[in-house]
Scaffold this motif. Structure first.
Motif, short mmCIF file in Angstrom:
data_model
loop_
_atom_site.label_atom_id
_atom_site.label_comp_id
_atom_site.label_asym_id
_atom_site.label_seq_id
_atom_site.Cartn_x
_atom_site.Cartn_y
_atom_site.Cartn_z
N ARG A 170 13.17 0.79 -2.41
CA ARG A 170 13.35 -0.46 -2.39
C ARG A 170 14.45 -0.96 -2.86
NH1 ARG A 170 11.70 -4.95 0.18
NH2 ARG A 170 11.46 -6.70 -0.99
N ASN B 169 12.76 6.81 -7.18
CA ASN B 169 11.37 6.22 -7.01
C ASN B 169 11.02 5.90 -5.61
OD1 ASN B 169 10.47 6.65 -9.56
ND2 ASN B 169 11.25 4.89 -10.16
N CYS B 170 10.19 6.04 -4.98
CA CYS B 170 9.88 5.62 -3.60
C CYS B 170 8.37 5.67 -3.44
CB CYS B 170 10.48 6.82 -2.48
SG CYS B 170 9.72 8.24 -2.94
N GLU B 171 8.01 4.97 -1.90
CA GLU B 171 6.73 4.91 -1.73
C GLU B 171 6.64 5.67 -0.33
OE1 GLU B 171 3.77 1.17 -0.64
OE2 GLU B 171 5.59 0.78 -1.38
N ILE C 236 5.20 5.78 3.25
CA ILE C 236 4.67 4.74 4.42
C ILE C 236 4.18 5.47 5.37
CG2 ILE C 236 6.17 2.98 3.51
CD1 ILE C 236 8.01 3.62 5.90
N ASP D 15 13.96 -2.47 2.08
CA ASP D 15 13.81 -1.17 1.91
C ASP D 15 14.63 -0.28 2.82
OD1 ASP D 15 11.91 -2.16 0.36
OD2 ASP D 15 10.27 -1.92 1.61
N TYR E 12 0.90 -1.27 0.19
CA TYR E 12 0.02 -0.03 -0.01
C TYR E 12 0.87 1.11 -0.17
CZ TYR E 12 1.32 -0.06 4.84
OH TYR E 12 2.15 -0.10 5.98
N GLY E 13 0.30 2.40 -0.36
CA GLY E 13 1.16 3.69 -0.04
C GLY E 13 1.13 4.31 -1.66
N THR E 14 1.31 5.48 -1.52
CA THR E 14 1.48 6.20 -2.65
C THR E 14 2.77 6.20 -3.53
OG1 THR E 14 -0.12 7.80 -1.73
CG2 THR E 14 1.20 8.88 -3.76
N LYS E 15 2.80 5.83 -4.61
CA LYS E 15 4.11 5.74 -5.38
C LYS E 15 4.49 7.14 -5.80
CE LYS E 15 3.99 1.12 -5.81
NZ LYS E 15 4.54 0.45 -4.62
N ILE F 118 9.52 7.89 3.33
CA ILE F 118 9.45 7.14 2.24
C ILE F 118 10.39 5.87 2.35
CG2 ILE F 118 9.09 9.33 0.93
CD1 ILE F 118 12.12 8.72 0.13
N ARG F 119 9.94 5.16 1.30
CA ARG F 119 10.69 3.79 1.30
C ARG F 119 11.13 3.66 -0.01
NH1 ARG F 119 9.38 -1.14 3.86
NH2 ARG F 119 7.64 0.21 4.97
#
Length: 172
Positions: free
Chosen positions: A152, A136-138, A140, A159, A121-124, A149-150
């Motif tokens: 990967r 790029n991140c997500e 959390i 992460d 889940y979470g906004t890319k 942010i995460r």
């Protein structure tokens, strides 16, 4: 090992708290190594101190260019094994090494740590300013205009968590 290895960054699993020593010994043997370190504040009963600890405990990245290098890296007492996922040795891409170096060398980023939990889940998002631009991140966690942010690191299946301001992020 039945086939030759592809040159690149491989991940060594080393004895607990022996990452710096293993890195030093491998460098003395002529290996190109990378040990991402982050600063942590440790509290003792009588003082506080800032120490550098490995971002990935017990992991050390080593550039392997031949089968001979592969076995030479394993010859140290501090080295346990190369990390494997199934039948494949864990390899970290040049871009991932560059991303990790950018994250740990960026000033004003606090509280960098790893998380190997897979999140669905979470906004890319991507980072739009600063030295981490383009990663790029997500998201959390969101609070008070600060976002965790995460990023990967796919080859390690882990992460890196970083806290940035919302103004530094854009939706993909």
């Amino acid at each position: 090992m039945t086939k030759s290895l592809v040159s690149g960054w491989y991940v060594l699993y080393v004895q607990s708290r022996q990452e710096k020593k293993a890195q030093r010994l491998l460098k003395e043997k002529g290996f190109d190594t990378f040990l991402p370190l982050v600063k942590k504040i440790r509290n003792w009963s009588d003082r506080k101190a800032t120490i550098e600890t490995p971002l990935f405990p017990s992991y050390l990245f080593v550039y392997i260019s031949s089968d001979k290098n592969f076995y030479q890296a394993l010859s140290l007492n501090e080295v346990c094994a190369f990390i494997k996922f199934g039948n494949q040795y864990a390899r970290v891409t040049e871009e991932e090494v560059k991303d990790i170096k950018s994250i740990i060398s960026t000033p004003n980023i606090d509280d960098v740590y790893i998380d190997n939990q897979t999140v669905t889940y979470g906004t890319k998002m991507s980072i739009k300013t600063g030295p981490l631009k383009g990663m790029n991140c997500e998201v959390i966690d969101c609070n008070n205009n600060n976002n965790k942010i995460r990023v990967r690191i796919e080859s390690l299946r882990q992460d890196v968590i970083v806290q940035l301001k919302e103004k530094d992020l854009k939706i993909n």
